[in-house]
Enzyme design. Sequence first.
Site, short mmCIF file in Angstrom:
data_model
loop_
_atom_site.label_atom_id
_atom_site.label_comp_id
_atom_site.label_asym_id
_atom_site.label_seq_id
_atom_site.Cartn_x
_atom_site.Cartn_y
_atom_site.Cartn_z
N ARG A 198 -7.93 -15.38 3.31
CA ARG A 198 -7.46 -15.01 4.10
C ARG A 198 -6.26 -13.80 3.55
O ARG A 198 -5.36 -14.01 3.00
CB ARG A 198 -6.36 -15.12 5.24
CG ARG A 198 -6.96 -16.42 6.15
CD ARG A 198 -6.13 -16.63 7.19
NE ARG A 198 -6.94 -16.18 8.06
CZ ARG A 198 -8.30 -15.08 8.78
NH1 ARG A 198 -9.45 -16.33 8.75
NH2 ARG A 198 -8.63 -14.86 9.70
N LYS B 143 -14.21 -12.76 4.89
CA LYS B 143 -15.28 -12.73 5.52
C LYS B 143 -16.24 -12.48 4.32
O LYS B 143 -16.46 -14.25 3.84
CB LYS B 143 -15.08 -11.29 5.77
CG LYS B 143 -14.14 -11.39 6.63
CD LYS B 143 -13.94 -9.94 7.81
CE LYS B 143 -13.06 -9.83 8.63
NZ LYS B 143 -12.59 -8.82 9.28
N GLU C 268 8.39 -9.37 -5.86
CA GLU C 268 8.71 -7.98 -4.97
C GLU C 268 8.30 -7.44 -6.52
O GLU C 268 8.44 -7.80 -8.03
CB GLU C 268 9.81 -8.27 -4.92
CG GLU C 268 9.54 -8.92 -3.25
CD GLU C 268 11.19 -8.49 -2.32
OE1 GLU C 268 11.69 -8.00 -2.93
OE2 GLU C 268 10.74 -9.02 -0.90
N THR D 69 -10.96 -7.26 3.50
CA THR D 69 -10.19 -8.18 3.68
C THR D 69 -11.27 -9.21 2.76
O THR D 69 -12.24 -8.75 1.98
CB THR D 69 -10.78 -9.06 4.84
OG1 THR D 69 -12.41 -8.83 4.96
CG2 THR D 69 -10.11 -8.55 6.42
N TYR E 211 9.07 -15.82 -5.87
CA TYR E 211 8.83 -14.31 -5.17
C TYR E 211 8.88 -13.53 -6.34
O TYR E 211 9.08 -13.69 -7.66
CB TYR E 211 10.34 -14.17 -4.78
CG TYR E 211 10.86 -13.79 -3.33
CD1 TYR E 211 9.97 -12.36 -3.01
CD2 TYR E 211 11.60 -14.45 -2.73
CE1 TYR E 211 10.27 -12.65 -1.43
CE2 TYR E 211 11.42 -14.49 -1.23
CZ TYR E 211 11.41 -13.41 -0.63
OH TYR E 211 11.41 -13.07 0.83
N ASP F 185 -13.87 1.18 4.81
CA ASP F 185 -12.88 -0.95 4.80
C ASP F 185 -14.62 -1.20 5.22
O ASP F 185 -15.31 -1.17 5.84
CB ASP F 185 -12.65 -0.16 6.57
CG ASP F 185 -12.07 -1.67 6.65
OD1 ASP F 185 -12.49 -2.72 5.94
OD2 ASP F 185 -11.24 -1.99 7.37
#
Length: 418
Positions: free
Chosen positions: A235, A229, A56, A226, A54, A200
């Site tokens: 991903r 691609k 955060e 992203t 974790y 984008d």
Amino acid sequence: MSSKSPNYSPDVQLETILAKELGRQRDKLEMIASENFVSEHILRVTASVFTNKYAEGYPDQRYYGGCEFADELEILTQARARKLFGAEHANVQPHCGSSANMAAFFAAMKPGDPFLGMNIAHGGHLTHGAPVSFSGRVFKAHYYGVKKDTELIDYDEVMRLAEEIKPKVIVCGASSYPRVIDFERFRQAADRAGAALVTDMAHFAGMVAAGLYPSPVPFSEIVTTTTHKTLRGPRGGLILSKRTYAKAVDDEVFPGIQGGPLMHVIAAKALALAEALEPDFIDYQRQILKNASRLATRLVDAGFRLVSGGTDTHLVLIDLRNKNITGRQAETALDKAGITANKNTIPFDKERFTVTSGLRLGTAALTTRGLIESDMDEVAEFVATSLHNCEDDSQLKKIRERVVSFSRKFPLYPGLDF
Ligand SMILES: *Cc1c(COP(=O)(O)O)cnc(C)c1O
């Protein structure tokens, strides 16, 4: 990962599914324009022990202990992203392209504010204002599209809408637009409206990284992408921005919309960015473009009409209307022949979005497998013959057999069991 490792308790059901998916990826031709194959090294890093952590917050401002190496990793990844794209600021935490866009929009406007995005039916993405997406529900979306005759973005319309609507954000970038976007003209429209320009570049980020597609970074307040691609990473999402937007972007990613970052995916992003900084990544991107151009030529030779007449990118969009088949039929036929692709609306499509008149094909994944132009001749022949024999299952089966033996010439993850 080996199933033979000590202490491994076999889950036969799951192993079977994983093995089948690997087999599918190996034996079919992957032509979905938004997909790719990561390197074996990235695959391994994605499965690293960072999946347990974790973290955060951001480096040196975490909400959990034990983050010293997570900090080191995130700082390294940010630096690589800034270097690769020449950006002032990078946020490497978005879980996907959609959450990157959500954070970008919240950083640049408030709920209810007007914005201008590309019509999804003309190539835009769901998150660019579609009514079913958060983007069309939270903000007041207006749309620009392509011109009927050229099928290129109607920049005059963008300018006119910018003046009329005075959007807070203009978003450019697309999912099924085969041509280069003129960022300078979007910048002019944004300036006219006093809007922030959000670009984008999810589909063409790899080509931007390689310098083979104009960079939106100098022209945009915020650039989202992203990483999976054409960029060929795990991903995930990534946001680049001007320094003036850094805090707003960071605050929107966390705590605005996400919780703990996926540190194992960030590790894989770090590696993907390093791979993209290598000179042979430019050769890879150049080959994607050569393959797409050859595919386009061969499809036109076989009597297909391409939206905008061709491509400058990794993708082609076929208008199937002159062949009297729908996108849905085409997708099904190709699947039977061992070619994975997706139906797609074309500009001014009269079919429903579940049927469509178009088919989108991309060359990024096949290029990763090692295909070059001469191989694309064969691929185009597989595609054309399948589409010309859509209803003939025995023909499609014959092509399927040829596709399997063809695919085996291009090994994928040779050492892997799943
Ligand atoms: C793929 C894509 C996205 C969304 O990416 P996800 O990771 O699927 O959320 C956003 N914008 C564009 C233009 C895309 O093509």
